[in-house]
Scaffold this motif. Structure first.
Motif, PDB file in Angstrom:
ATOM      1  N   GLY A  88       0.976  -1.080  -0.317  1.00 30.04           N
ATOM      2  CA  GLY A  88      -0.115  -0.025  -0.027  1.00 30.04           C
ATOM      3  C   GLY A  88       0.671   1.694  -0.198  1.00 30.04           C
ATOM      4  O   GLY A  88       1.040   1.465   1.290  1.00 30.04           O
ATOM      5  N   VAL A  89       1.095   1.851  -1.044  1.00 31.69           N
ATOM      6  CA  VAL A  89       2.018   2.597  -1.425  1.00 31.69           C
ATOM      7  C   VAL A  89       0.920   4.513  -0.594  1.00 31.69           C
ATOM      8  O   VAL A  89       2.563   5.200   0.313  1.00 31.69           O
ATOM      9  CB  VAL A  89       2.222   3.666  -3.182  1.00 31.69           C
ATOM     10  N   ASP A  90      -0.191   4.036  -0.677  1.00 33.12           N
ATOM     11  CA  ASP A  90      -0.608   5.456   0.257  1.00 33.12           C
ATOM     12  C   ASP A  90      -1.090   5.042   1.112  1.00 33.12           C
ATOM     13  O   ASP A  90      -2.576   4.191   1.102  1.00 33.12           O
ATOM     14  CB  ASP A  90      -1.700   6.077  -1.479  1.00 33.12           C
ATOM     15  N   ASN A  91      -1.458   5.517   2.273  1.00 33.84           N
ATOM     16  CA  ASN A  91      -2.023   4.814   3.819  1.00 33.84           C
ATOM     17  C   ASN A  91      -3.534   5.781   3.940  1.00 33.84           C
ATOM     18  O   ASN A  91      -3.846   5.606   5.148  1.00 33.84           O
ATOM     19  CB  ASN A  91      -0.834   5.413   5.046  1.00 33.84           C
ATOM     20  N   ILE A  92      -4.044   6.525   2.826  1.00 32.61           N
ATOM     21  CA  ILE A  92      -5.326   6.304   3.412  1.00 32.61           C
ATOM     22  C   ILE A  92      -5.889   6.086   1.725  1.00 32.61           C
ATOM     23  O   ILE A  92      -7.035   6.643   1.698  1.00 32.61           O
ATOM     24  CB  ILE A  92      -5.227   8.405   3.035  1.00 32.61           C
ATOM     25  N   ASP A  93      -5.167   5.199   1.145  1.00 35.49           N
ATOM     26  CA  ASP A  93      -6.132   4.205   0.083  1.00 35.49           C
ATOM     27  C   ASP A  93      -6.857   3.340   0.765  1.00 35.49           C
ATOM     28  O   ASP A  93      -6.743   2.630   1.311  1.00 35.49           O
ATOM     29  CB  ASP A  93      -5.325   3.525  -0.470  1.00 35.49           C
ATOM     30  N   ARG A 134       6.479   8.327  11.183  1.00 36.16           N
ATOM     31  CA  ARG A 134       5.370   9.057  11.238  1.00 36.16           C
ATOM     32  C   ARG A 134       5.478  10.019   9.535  1.00 36.16           C
ATOM     33  O   ARG A 134       4.767  10.105   9.285  1.00 36.16           O
ATOM     34  CB  ARG A 134       4.176   9.786  12.275  1.00 36.16           C
ATOM     35  N   LEU A 135       6.618  10.267   9.350  1.00 35.34           N
ATOM     36  CA  LEU A 135       6.386  10.774   7.320  1.00 35.34           C
ATOM     37  C   LEU A 135       5.668  10.596   6.826  1.00 35.34           C
ATOM     38  O   LEU A 135       5.469  11.318   5.862  1.00 35.34           O
ATOM     39  CB  LEU A 135       7.905  11.212   8.449  1.00 35.34           C
ATOM     40  N   PHE A 136       6.617   9.119   6.737  1.00 37.58           N
ATOM     41  CA  PHE A 136       6.262   8.159   5.424  1.00 37.58           C
ATOM     42  C   PHE A 136       4.899   8.092   5.406  1.00 37.58           C
ATOM     43  O   PHE A 136       4.117   7.634   5.930  1.00 37.58           O
ATOM     44  CB  PHE A 136       7.230   6.949   6.102  1.00 37.58           C
ATOM     45  N   LEU A 137       4.924   7.744   4.533  1.00 33.20           N
ATOM     46  CA  LEU A 137       3.277   7.245   3.355  1.00 33.20           C
ATOM     47  C   LEU A 137       2.965   6.152   3.140  1.00 33.20           C
ATOM     48  O   LEU A 137       1.947   5.816   2.747  1.00 33.20           O
ATOM     49  CB  LEU A 137       2.793   8.201   2.257  1.00 33.20           C
ATOM     50  N   SER A 139       1.848   2.273   3.601  1.00 31.00           N
ATOM     51  CA  SER A 139       1.016   1.926   4.201  1.00 31.00           C
ATOM     52  C   SER A 139       2.126   1.584   5.640  1.00 31.00           C
ATOM     53  O   SER A 139       1.905   1.039   6.892  1.00 31.00           O
ATOM     54  CB  SER A 139       0.361   1.298   4.871  1.00 31.00           C
ATOM     55  N   SER A 140       3.117   0.696   5.380  1.00 31.02           N
ATOM     56  CA  SER A 140       3.797  -0.440   6.116  1.00 31.02           C
ATOM     57  C   SER A 140       4.769   0.898   7.266  1.00 31.02           C
ATOM     58  O   SER A 140       4.771  -0.293   8.175  1.00 31.02           O
ATOM     59  CB  SER A 140       5.032  -1.271   4.894  1.00 31.02           C
ATOM     60  N   HIS A 141       5.010   1.725   7.132  1.00 32.44           N
ATOM     61  CA  HIS A 141       5.519   2.147   8.312  1.00 32.44           C
ATOM     62  C   HIS A 141       4.084   2.912   9.055  1.00 32.44           C
ATOM     63  O   HIS A 141       4.769   3.839  10.026  1.00 32.44           O
ATOM     64  CB  HIS A 141       5.889   3.629   7.593  1.00 32.44           C
ATOM     65  N   GLY A 142       3.016   2.325   9.610  1.00 28.94           N
ATOM     66  CA  GLY A 142       1.852   2.932   9.993  1.00 28.94           C
ATOM     67  C   GLY A 142       1.827   1.722  10.728  1.00 28.94           C
ATOM     68  O   GLY A 142       1.316   1.709  12.198  1.00 28.94           O
ATOM     69  N   ILE A 143       1.575   0.736   9.921  1.00 25.79           N
ATOM     70  CA  ILE A 143       1.618  -0.448  10.669  1.00 25.79           C
ATOM     71  C   ILE A 143       2.072  -1.938   9.776  1.00 25.79           C
ATOM     72  O   ILE A 143       1.933  -2.190   8.522  1.00 25.79           O
ATOM     73  CB  ILE A 143       0.194  -1.096  11.001  1.00 25.79           C
TER      74      ILE A 143
END
Length: 374
Positions: A88-93, A134-137, A139-143
């Motif tokens: 998931g390249v975009d964490n709001i997708d 948290r800077l990165f978009l 999704s893997s850097h969110g969870i």
């Protein structure tokens, strides 16, 4: 919206009489991404995605709180239709819809060493929070994707859960969470809210040990599900859908407490049961620090996220790659106290491990408007 109104009423009635007097804060944040897959992937081209967060937090006496969060997602389909990646390249997708994302009560007991919450909760708001990523978009850097692939109570669909934190001292914390094993209704992913608990769907549990030190932290978590899941090799179903991950955050340069000027780095490693899941391990790392703006407040960084696909999953399609790797370069700058712009570039090698999909180049421009700061 009537669902949110009734849940707020229930939360208020559940709190003791002495705790109901308090204050409520509201916020609305609009995030908009213009994304362009310039080469490779499934289908090069541009997408516009948006995410509207409507939140309310009530804080009363005697340590009681109530939280409400309505989520609106628009656009979506960037990874599925254009990039083809699994992370998931975009964490709001997300599938476009309005959803009730959170509605829970929270109690902090005397002394602040014990905190408990119950209700409709985002597991990722408490567990697997990658503070220095948290800077990165992506999704893997969110969870971590080895956990996210199992469908826990996270963005964009949450479920009923309970969480308890035991703060032993200023450096050591234990956390335990128990959540609905299948959040929402898989048959109706656009439902505003769907609450259902069943023995067949089971529960998702997670425990965390966290230790902080000067300039950083260490986390070790274990998660699992009580239900049985289909095996990827077609040999019936098995229990044991579980995994473990660890995080390490540290300060590379500057004063640890100087968030505006210090350079931070992190490492995250995770594993899952490859007999039941496409991804059996993950590793992510990165670094971020201050940008070059004279006014300050800007940040820039570089991150890598890599998943390894399990042997049973790769056997389903001959020629599949073993890894999908994402390289990300991001820069964030506040234009005003309420508006932030963030250009972001990602390179996805072996999207989805599919042999027919070439390396994807993705450029994104994110804008964030915090209406409470206008």
């Amino acid at each position: 919206m009537r669902h949110l109104r009734w849940l707020w009423i229930v939360a208020a009635l559940a709190a003791p009489e002495a705790a109901r007097a308090g204050s409520t804060t509201y916020d609305a944040v609009l995030t908009t991404d213009v994304a362009d897959v310039t080469a490779g992937g499934v289908k090069p081209g541009a997408n516009v995605l948006a995410n509207l967060d409507l939140t309310a937090v009530w804080k009363g006496g005697d340590g009681w709180e109530a939280h409400g969060y309505v989520l609106g997602d628009f656009g979506g389909g960037l990874s599925q239709r254009r990039v083809g990646d699994i992370q998931g390249v975009d964490n709001i997708d997300a599938v476009p819809a309005w959803r009730l994302f959170e509605a829970y009560v929270k109690k902090t007991y005397a002394g602040g060493h014990l905190i408990s919450s119950f209700g409709l909760m985002n597991l990722n708001g408490v567990f697997d929070v990658q503070k220095y990523a948290r800077l990165f978009l992506n999704s893997s850097h969110g969870i971590g994707p080895e956990f996210a692939q199992t469908g826990p109570s996270i963005f964009p669909i949450s479920g009923l859960g309970t969480m308890t934190s035991w703060i032993i001292d200023d450096r050591t914390t234990f956390k335990f969470g128990l959540f609905d094993g299948v959040p929402g209704d898989p048959a109706h992913p656009k439902a505003f809210v769907s609450l259902k608990l069943s023995q067949k769907e089971g529960a998702n549990y997670i425990v965390e040990y966290k230790r902080t030190f000067a300039g950083g932290y260490f986390k070790l978590d274990h998660w699992g599900y009580t239900a049985a899941y289909p095996r990827l090799d077609g040999q019936g179903v098995s229990r044991g859908n579980a995994g473990t991950y660890g995080q390490l955050g540290f300060t590379l340069a500057g004063q640890p407490d100087d968030a505006a000027h210090a350079i931070k780095g992190w490492l995250r490693l995770g594993q899952a049961n490859g007999a039941l899941n496409a991804v059996d391990s993950y590793r992510g790392l990165g670094v971020y620090g201050p940008g070059w703006a004279k006014a300050g407040g800007d940040q820039m960084g570089f991150a890598i996220a890599q998943v390894r696909f399990s042997a049973p999953y790769r056997q389903q399609t001959p020629g599949q790659a073993r890894y999908e790797t994402d390289y990300e370069l991001s820069y964030s700058r506040p234009v005003t106290p309420a508006i932030t712009l963030q250009p972001d570039v990602q390179l996805v090698v072996h999207p989805g491990a599919r042999p027919d999909v070439k390396t994807a180049s993705v450029f994104m421009l994110r804008s964030v408007v915090d209406f409470a700061a206008l």
